[in-house]
Motif scaffolding. Structure first.
Motif, PDB file in Angstrom:
ATOM      1  N   GLU A 208      -0.111   3.291  -3.341  1.00 23.48           N
ATOM      2  CA  GLU A 208      -1.076   4.398  -3.152  1.00 23.48           C
ATOM      3  C   GLU A 208      -0.547   5.719  -3.716  1.00 23.48           C
TER       4      GLU A 208
ATOM      5  N   TYR B  80      -6.563  -4.741   2.744  1.00 25.30           N
ATOM      6  CA  TYR B  80      -6.154  -3.529   3.429  1.00 25.30           C
ATOM      7  C   TYR B  80      -6.740  -2.338   2.696  1.00 25.30           C
ATOM      8  N   GLU B  81      -7.255  -1.383   3.488  1.00 22.38           N
ATOM      9  CA  GLU B  81      -7.866  -0.197   2.903  1.00 22.38           C
ATOM     10  C   GLU B  81      -7.190   1.073   3.393  1.00 22.38           C
ATOM     11  N   GLY B  82      -5.977   0.931   3.887  1.00 25.57           N
ATOM     12  CA  GLY B  82      -5.160   2.117   4.134  1.00 25.57           C
ATOM     13  C   GLY B  82      -5.320   2.780   5.494  1.00 25.57           C
TER      14      GLY B  82
ATOM     15  N   TRP C 165       0.845  -1.205   0.000  1.00 23.05           N
ATOM     16  CA  TRP C 165       0.000   0.000   0.000  1.00 23.05           C
ATOM     17  C   TRP C 165       0.881   1.256   0.000  1.00 23.05           C
TER      18      TRP C 165
END
Ligand code: NI
Length: 137
Positions: A111, A134-136, A107
């Motif tokens: 990102e 995972y969404e950060g 990420w």
């Protein structure tokens, strides 16, 4: 405006050893089992990269998935595929390469590289049965 999530799937394979150097050999063996094998083992990983946003009025796309593919291949796959995750991947340096640690590190690379597209979620499959997301946060 509707918000749509689009996903690109990429594949790589790599070797690793799940190991915490702060623990004894016996504790590592008990905690990680076969994944602690000192002579490594491999996985055929699948990485799913999801981007979300509004639909572009001209293209009809949220994002060009070919661009997503090119960026992730350059930033992550080329540095990871056919490598030893403990020893030769710069963005994983010093990490115990569990899927959880790998996805957070990925990420951090993906990102910023995808901007202005908004990375919504990563999903990393280590086996056909196990994946992490995972969404950060
Ligand atoms: Ni493993």
């Amino acid at each position: 405006m509707p918000i749509v999530t689009v996903t690109r799937r990429l594949r790589f394979n790599a070797a690793h050893r799940v190991h915490n150097p702060a623990l004894s050999d016996e504790q590592n063996a008990a905690l990680f089992g076969k994944c602690n094998n000192k002579n490594w083992h491999g996985h055929n990983y699948v990485l799913e990269v999801s981007v979300s946003g509004e639909i572009d009025a001209v293209s009809g796309y949220v994002v060009d998935l070919g661009r997503v593919r090119d960026i992730v291949e350059r930033e992550v796959i080329e540095k990871t595929d056919h490598r030893n995750l403990n020893m030769e991947v710069d963005y994983l340096s010093g990490l115990n390469p569990t899927s959880e640690n790998i996805i957070v590190a990925m990420w951090g690379v993906i990102e910023p590289a995808l901007k202005p597209a908004r990375l919504q979620r990563l999903r990393l499959w280590e086996t056909e049965n196990n994946y992490v997301e995972y969404e950060g946060e």
